[in-house]
Write an enzyme that holds these catalytic residues in place. Structure first.
Site, short mmCIF file in Angstrom:
data_model
loop_
_atom_site.label_atom_id
_atom_site.label_comp_id
_atom_site.label_asym_id
_atom_site.label_seq_id
_atom_site.Cartn_x
_atom_site.Cartn_y
_atom_site.Cartn_z
N CYS A 62 0.83 -1.21 0.00
CA CYS A 62 0.00 0.00 0.00
C CYS A 62 0.86 1.26 0.00
CB CYS A 62 -0.92 0.00 1.22
SG CYS A 62 -1.81 1.55 1.45
N TYR A 195 -4.36 4.59 -9.73
CA TYR A 195 -5.46 3.75 -9.23
C TYR A 195 -6.76 4.04 -9.98
CZ TYR A 195 -2.48 2.18 -5.43
OH TYR A 195 -1.46 1.60 -4.71
#
Length: 348
Positions: A62, A195
């Protein structure tokens, strides 16, 4: 009151985690990342600034949480803020981040198995995804801050009393307005744009995000042509934010948006810049290329033969450390070539 689905794990009812595509895609196929739920800062009238009260949970894959792990180590907050790396384990339903690195998957500070338990301790009606970074107050067993936009800034400013001697000045007061402005730009044009391309559910949404991302990289490549770091001679908070995206680009992101317009190694300035940062121990210690490459179940993706070949052979047999430690020569762009940091002053 919202209705939630639960799965029983070790005698506890664990709430099933929602997905990005289930709640964060608009009618045109655009991905809109959910807002952060816990954004209260630290200090008087807020969360107390204390040693031995908080633990940072983050995940290797992440980028949002990777920032906080790097900043914590750079500032020397290891003795003030605990840390644990979380991951996903194999369950029939998505249950989110789990304390897989704790004995029996039970975090000793909180007694929880899943990060979601600490979210719902703080807000039982929270309906969003449970995300990292999550800073947890383990005296109350509650998440107190999951605001990746500002968590590094809290470490840099509010937790300054606990910084190590000669800690780097990552968020200098005279540059904060400009750093904040660039950080907002990086979020829209680089960090989150990739993303938006990955989660897009229409061709137009994908094209918009794809073009935004590569235009953002081009802009940063130009910016770095005549300066060692984003704000000149020394590393700042903004460099951490750009780095975490660059470190994942060739080994992970580019495979999810194929065909990729460029690779990181194709950029004249971004590639040596990223390596220059990697050679700083706090960046290197918190960069896990093999985990970045294995950020999904490879058996479930199209062309799984190539994906598994890439992970099993290319990724495993590449000496990432040697590649990323190759000399960059970027010190020639600095007026202080021997140092990558401006040091803090007047730390008690």
């Amino acid at each position: 009151m919202a209705e939630f689905e639960y799965v029983q794990v070790n005698g506890k009812n664990i709430r099933v985690r929602p997905t990005e595509t289930g709640n964060e895609i608009d009618e045109y196929g655009n991905f809109h990342r959910q807002p952060n739920r816990f954004t209260l800062g630290f200090g008087e009238g807020k969360n107390p600034v204390e040693r031995d009260r908080y633990i940072l949970f983050w995940g290797k894959g992440c980028n949002w949480s990777n920032r906080a792990a790097i900043a914590r180590e750079l500032l020397g907050l290891q003795d003030a803020i605990k840390v644990e790396i979380v991951d996903w384990a194999d369950h029939e339903k998505p249950l989110g981040w789990e304390f897989v690195n704790s004995p029996n998957h039970i975090n000793p500070e909180t007694g929880a198995q899943f990060l979601s338990e600490l979210y719902y301790n703080a807000d039982p009606e929270y309906a969003g995804r449970t995300t990292v970074p999550a800073l947890v107050d383990y005296t109350t067993k509650k998440v107190v801050n999951n605001n990746y936009h500002r968590l590094t800034n809290h470490f840099e400013v509010d937790f300054r009393p606990f910084h190590k001697k000669d800690a780097p000045e990552l968020y200098p007061e005279e540059l904060r307005e400009e750093i904040d402005k660039l950080n907002d730009w990086l979020f829209e044009n680089v960090n989150n744009a990739i993303y938006r391309a990955q989660f897009a559910e229409s061709l137009q949404a994908f094209s918009d995000a794809y073009e935004t991302f590569f235009a953002g990289l081009e802009a940063m490549d130009r910016r770095l042509a005549d300066r060692r770091f984003l704000f000149g001679d020394y590393v700042t908070d903004s460099d951490i934010r750009l780095y975490v995206t660059l470190a994942r680009f060739d080994v992970s992101y580019s495979r999810h948006i194929a065909p990729s317009l460029h690779r990181l190694v194709d950029y004249e300035n971004l590639w040596p810049y990223a390596r220059d940062l990697y050679q700083i121990p706090a960046f290197r210690h918190n960069t896990y290329f093999k985990d970045f490459a294995a950020s999904e179940d490879l058996s479930s993706v199209p062309y799984s033969y190539w994906e598994n070949f890439y992970y099993d052979i290319v990724v495993q047999e590449t000496d990432w450390d040697t590649v990323w430690k190759t000399a960059t020569g970027r010190e020639r762009l600095s007026r202080d070539p021997a140092h990558k940091f401006r040091l803090e002053k007047n730390v008690g």
